[in-house]
Design an enzyme around this catalytic site. Structure first.
Site, PDB file in Angstrom:
ATOM      1  N   LYS A  75       1.449  -1.346  -0.243  1.00  0.00           N
ATOM      2  CA  LYS A  75      -0.158   0.310  -0.038  1.00  0.00           C
ATOM      3  C   LYS A  75       0.913   1.014  -0.237  1.00  0.00           C
ATOM      4  O   LYS A  75       0.630   2.548  -1.137  1.00  0.00           O
ATOM      5  CB  LYS A  75      -1.017   0.036   0.977  1.00  0.00           C
ATOM      6  CG  LYS A  75      -2.154  -1.168   1.176  1.00  0.00           C
ATOM      7  CD  LYS A  75      -3.059  -0.901   2.588  1.00  0.00           C
ATOM      8  CE  LYS A  75      -3.665  -2.452   2.344  1.00  0.00           C
ATOM      9  NZ  LYS A  75      -4.638  -2.292   3.400  1.00  0.00           N
ATOM     10  N   GLN A 119      -5.083  -1.494   9.437  1.00  0.00           N
ATOM     11  CA  GLN A 119      -4.827  -3.108   8.762  1.00  0.00           C
ATOM     12  C   GLN A 119      -5.483  -3.487   9.713  1.00  0.00           C
ATOM     13  O   GLN A 119      -5.283  -4.072  11.304  1.00  0.00           O
ATOM     14  CB  GLN A 119      -3.442  -3.200   8.769  1.00  0.00           C
ATOM     15  CG  GLN A 119      -3.400  -4.706   7.749  1.00  0.00           C
ATOM     16  CD  GLN A 119      -4.107  -4.418   6.545  1.00  0.00           C
ATOM     17  OE1 GLN A 119      -3.828  -3.806   5.243  1.00  0.00           O
ATOM     18  NE2 GLN A 119      -4.083  -5.584   5.935  1.00  0.00           N
ATOM     19  N   ASP A 142     -11.314   3.082   4.266  1.00  0.00           N
ATOM     20  CA  ASP A 142     -12.047   1.905   4.158  1.00  0.00           C
ATOM     21  C   ASP A 142     -13.532   1.737   4.185  1.00  0.00           C
ATOM     22  O   ASP A 142     -13.451   0.425   4.405  1.00  0.00           O
ATOM     23  CB  ASP A 142     -11.187   1.029   5.445  1.00  0.00           C
ATOM     24  CG  ASP A 142     -10.096   0.110   5.020  1.00  0.00           C
ATOM     25  OD1 ASP A 142      -9.561  -0.163   4.468  1.00  0.00           O
ATOM     26  OD2 ASP A 142      -9.176  -0.231   6.067  1.00  0.00           O
TER      27      ASP A 142
END
Ligand code: GUN
Length: 320
Positions: A75, A119, A142
């Protein structure tokens, strides 16, 4: 006819689709993701000209799970490649929840940061929902904050989770208008299954959300014009689970032994038995190289959109 929806010329570009010997189309997510990242890089440069700074994405990693560490590194690399700033925040596995929440608050208050991703999974002492809901919803790239999940569930515009968003882009590019299609989503996670079902509903599909307790799962799948699998079971879905001509989106990332590559070697496969599915499906995403690259590209797209909204620039036109 290979495709259940006949809508004139296919929506996708040549490099996006590839017919194989058996006639099924391989939907090349890697190519579409590269195209999307190219689009984002141009918009990031324009953002820099307009604002004198570039969008920033913060990724929070707790612990040292090797798979999570690889995702986070990828990422960060892709973030920098499109010209954005990447902030990495790593914390020990045993961090207390209150300390993690303090760090999220700092990121919420940091004007250089337009997107925040924590994460998953988080260690057991941490309440993941409390952490996800502490992220400023406008920076929640997200789309896991309850307010963004609620906006999607009620058909309103908010931040959409990256993997389902990537699947939606691939489906729209391949099929065009999805209205009226019978869609089956396998897996009911908050990360993929539920938001995917909501996106398909928004696109006017008839949606079934199936899961491990669904009766006659194979028959349910075999009804689908669009089958999206996100269950994490290697090669669960064989060709005999697939309606002829269906479009199959494989979200699974499963590591399996690969003795043909050498002693102790492994490889990544999807939830779908690719070889047998190819003989039946109209189109299918490969693993790797299908949905995976789209997830990171959509994360960058969400970060850019967040930066536009936060700084008062006009919303972007949609890539799909
Ligand atoms: N872990 C597995 N998939 C995801 C994802 O899409 N977002 C985050 N934050 N963690 C994950």
């Amino acid at each position: 006819m290979r495709f259940f929806l006949s809508r004139g010329p296919a929506a996708g570009s040549c490099e996006f689709r590839e017919a194989n010997d058996l006639g099924a189309t391989i939907i090349k997510g890697r190519a579409t993701a590269a195209e999307l990242r190219g689009y984002i890089a141009k918009r990031v440069a324009e953002f820099g000209d307009a604002r004198g700074s570039v969008p920033g994405l913060a990724v929070v990693l707790v612990g040292d799970d090797p798979a999570s560490a690889i995702y986070v590194r990828n990422k960060a690399r892709k973030t920098k490649e499109v010209g954005m700033v990447s902030f990495e925040r790593r914390f020990p596995l045993e961090i207390e929840q209150s300390r993690l929440l303090d760090h999220i608050r700092d990121l919420n208050d940091d004007d250089r940061v337009h997107g925040i991703l924590v994460q998953l999974p988080l260690p057991p002492q941490i309440d993941a929902n409390a952490v996800l809901n502490s992220i400023d919803p406008s920076k929640d790239v997200d789309g896991f904050h309850v307010s963004n999940a609620g906006l999607l569930a009620t058909g309103q515009n908010g931040m959409v989770p990256c993997t389902p968003l990537g699947c939606q882009i691939l489906l729209r590019r391949h099929l065009g208008d999805l209205a009226g299609a019978e869609a089956v989503v396998l897996g009911r996670s908050n990360i993929v299954g539920k938001p995917m079902a909501n996106l398909l509903l928004k696109d006017n599909c008839t949606v079934t959300l199936a899961h491990s307790r669904t009766r006659d799962l194979k028959d349910v799948c075999a009804r689908a014009d669009i089958l999206v699998s996100a269950v994490g079971r290697a090669r669960l879905i064989g060709g005999d689970w697939i309606k002829p001509g269906a479009t199959v989106i494989d979200v699974g990332i499963n590591r399996v032994p690969a003795p043909e590559k050498g002693v102790g070697k492994s490889k990544i496969v999807g939830d779908v038995n690719f070889e047998s599915a190819l003989q039946v499906a109209g189109a299918i995403t490969p693993v790797p190289g299908g949905v995976g690259p789209m997830t990171i590209a959509c994360l960058l797209s969400n970060t850019l959109a967040a930066a536009h909204r936060i700084t008062g620039l006009a919303d972007l036109r949609s890539f799909a």
